[in-house]
Design a protein around this motif. Structure first.
Motif, short mmCIF file in Angstrom:
data_model
loop_
_atom_site.label_atom_id
_atom_site.label_comp_id
_atom_site.label_asym_id
_atom_site.label_seq_id
_atom_site.Cartn_x
_atom_site.Cartn_y
_atom_site.Cartn_z
N VAL A 78 4.28 0.33 2.18
CA VAL A 78 4.08 -0.57 3.33
C VAL A 78 3.26 -1.78 2.94
CG1 VAL A 78 4.18 1.40 4.89
CG2 VAL A 78 1.97 0.59 4.09
N CYS A 79 3.29 -2.78 3.80
CA CYS A 79 2.39 -3.93 3.66
C CYS A 79 0.97 -3.45 3.92
CB CYS A 79 2.79 -5.01 4.66
SG CYS A 79 1.63 -6.42 4.73
N ASN A 80 0.01 -3.99 3.20
CA ASN A 80 -1.36 -3.49 3.38
C ASN A 80 -1.98 -3.94 4.70
OD1 ASN A 80 -1.95 -6.19 2.70
ND2 ASN A 80 -3.88 -5.60 1.74
N LYS A 81 -1.25 -4.75 5.47
CA LYS A 81 -1.71 -5.12 6.81
C LYS A 81 -1.05 -4.23 7.86
CE LYS A 81 -2.81 -9.98 5.81
NZ LYS A 81 -4.20 -9.96 6.30
N GLU A 82 -0.41 -3.16 7.42
CA GLU A 82 0.19 -2.20 8.33
C GLU A 82 -0.89 -1.49 9.12
OE1 GLU A 82 1.02 1.93 9.39
OE2 GLU A 82 -0.18 1.25 7.68
N GLY A 83 -0.58 -1.17 10.39
CA GLY A 83 -1.52 -0.41 11.20
C GLY A 83 -2.69 -1.26 11.67
N PHE A 104 14.47 -0.58 5.06
CA PHE A 104 13.80 -1.79 4.58
C PHE A 104 13.52 -2.69 5.77
CE2 PHE A 104 14.47 -6.23 2.74
CZ PHE A 104 13.13 -6.39 2.44
N VAL A 105 12.23 -2.95 6.02
CA VAL A 105 11.82 -3.89 7.06
C VAL A 105 11.25 -5.11 6.35
CG1 VAL A 105 10.33 -4.28 9.06
CG2 VAL A 105 11.31 -2.01 8.66
N ARG A 157 0.86 -1.18 0.00
CA ARG A 157 0.00 0.00 0.00
C ARG A 157 0.90 1.24 0.00
NH1 ARG A 157 -2.36 -0.54 4.53
NH2 ARG A 157 -1.58 1.22 5.73
N VAL A 158 0.58 2.19 -0.83
CA VAL A 158 1.32 3.45 -0.86
C VAL A 158 0.97 4.25 0.38
CG1 VAL A 158 1.67 5.61 -2.10
CG2 VAL A 158 1.36 3.48 -3.38
N CYS A 189 1.33 -4.90 10.90
CA CYS A 189 2.56 -5.36 10.24
C CYS A 189 3.48 -4.17 9.97
CB CYS A 189 2.23 -6.09 8.94
SG CYS A 189 3.68 -6.76 8.10
N ARG A 190 4.78 -4.35 10.19
CA ARG A 190 5.74 -3.26 10.02
C ARG A 190 6.58 -3.39 8.75
NH1 ARG A 190 6.31 -0.07 14.43
NH2 ARG A 190 5.32 -0.77 16.36
N ALA A 191 6.32 -4.42 7.93
CA ALA A 191 7.11 -4.59 6.71
C ALA A 191 6.92 -3.39 5.79
CB ALA A 191 6.71 -5.88 6.01
N MET A 192 8.03 -2.86 5.26
CA MET A 192 7.93 -1.67 4.42
C MET A 192 9.29 -1.32 3.85
SD MET A 192 9.50 0.95 6.35
CE MET A 192 8.55 2.46 6.22
#
Length: 205
Positions: free
Chosen positions: A73-78, A118-119, A54-55, A99-102
């Motif tokens: 970011v990953c769209n499961k962020e937040g 980069f995570v 996700r932007v 999720c913190r991947a980004m």
């Protein structure tokens, strides 16, 4: 993290040294010709690994307002904010799990866009090789059924609207015919009255 931000300090200025890493995975110091190229690379990586991106945050220059940094970011962020409507409608499946991947990419003086953060690790299971649509269907297992149901209802409503429209057209046609008939009758009466008025003086003489 969905809104654009002017918080430039969130993306570091320094570009870390480039390690020896496989080119099919993001790494610190990786360069791209444009923000779009960075987005395309991370999206391809996400599809291969098994998540949807996700932007997110956009950083702008305080000098001229141009884009100088972007978070993907990953769209499961937040986490999803509570919805008061869920008390009366069917509760939606939880899709954001913190999720913190980004990756963060920053535009440097050369005009290149460089990965400055980069995570890699995700806090949820991944589905390697799945297309974006399949990943989204996994996250919303009932949503495509609901969409199909709503589409069918929409088709029915369109047919009903077309029927109502035809009925209204028939009513308007009848009204026009009645108006035309009434106009002819009124004109006939007016003509008759004129004829009588024209004949009346002649009968008196």
């Amino acid at each position: 993290m969905d809104k654009e931000s002017l918080a430039i300090d969130m993306i570091p200025d320094a570009v870390p040294a480039m390690p020896m890493v496989a080119a099919d995975e993001p790494y610190l110091g990786q360069e791209f010709d444009s923000e779009a190229s960075a987005h395309a690379f991370y999206n391809t990586y996400a599809t291969r690994v098994g998540f949807v991106i996700r932007v997110s945050k956009l950083s702008r220059s305080r000098r001229d307002g141009s884009a100088i940094g972007r978070a993907l970011v990953c769209n499961k962020e937040g986490f999803r904010m509570p919805d008061k409507r869920e008390k009366i409608v069917r509760q939606r499946a939880e899709t954001r799990v913190g999720c913190r991947a980004m990756i963060l990419v920053r535009k440097v003086s050369s005009g290149k866009w460089v990965v400055t953060k980069f995570v890699k690790e995700h806090t949820h299971s991944l589905t390697p090789g799945k297309a974006r649509r399949d990943c989204i269907y996994d996250q919303y297992p009932n949503e495509h059924d609901k969409i199909r149901e709503l589409s069918q209802q929409l088709a029915i409503e369109k047919k009903r609207a077309a029927t109502y429209k035809r009925h209204l057209e028939l009513i308007f046609e009848q009204i026009e015919e009645q108006n035309e008939s009434l106009s002819k009758k009124i004109q006939h009466i007016v003509d008759s009255v004129r004829d009588m008025e024209d004949k009346q003086p002649q009968s008196q003489t």
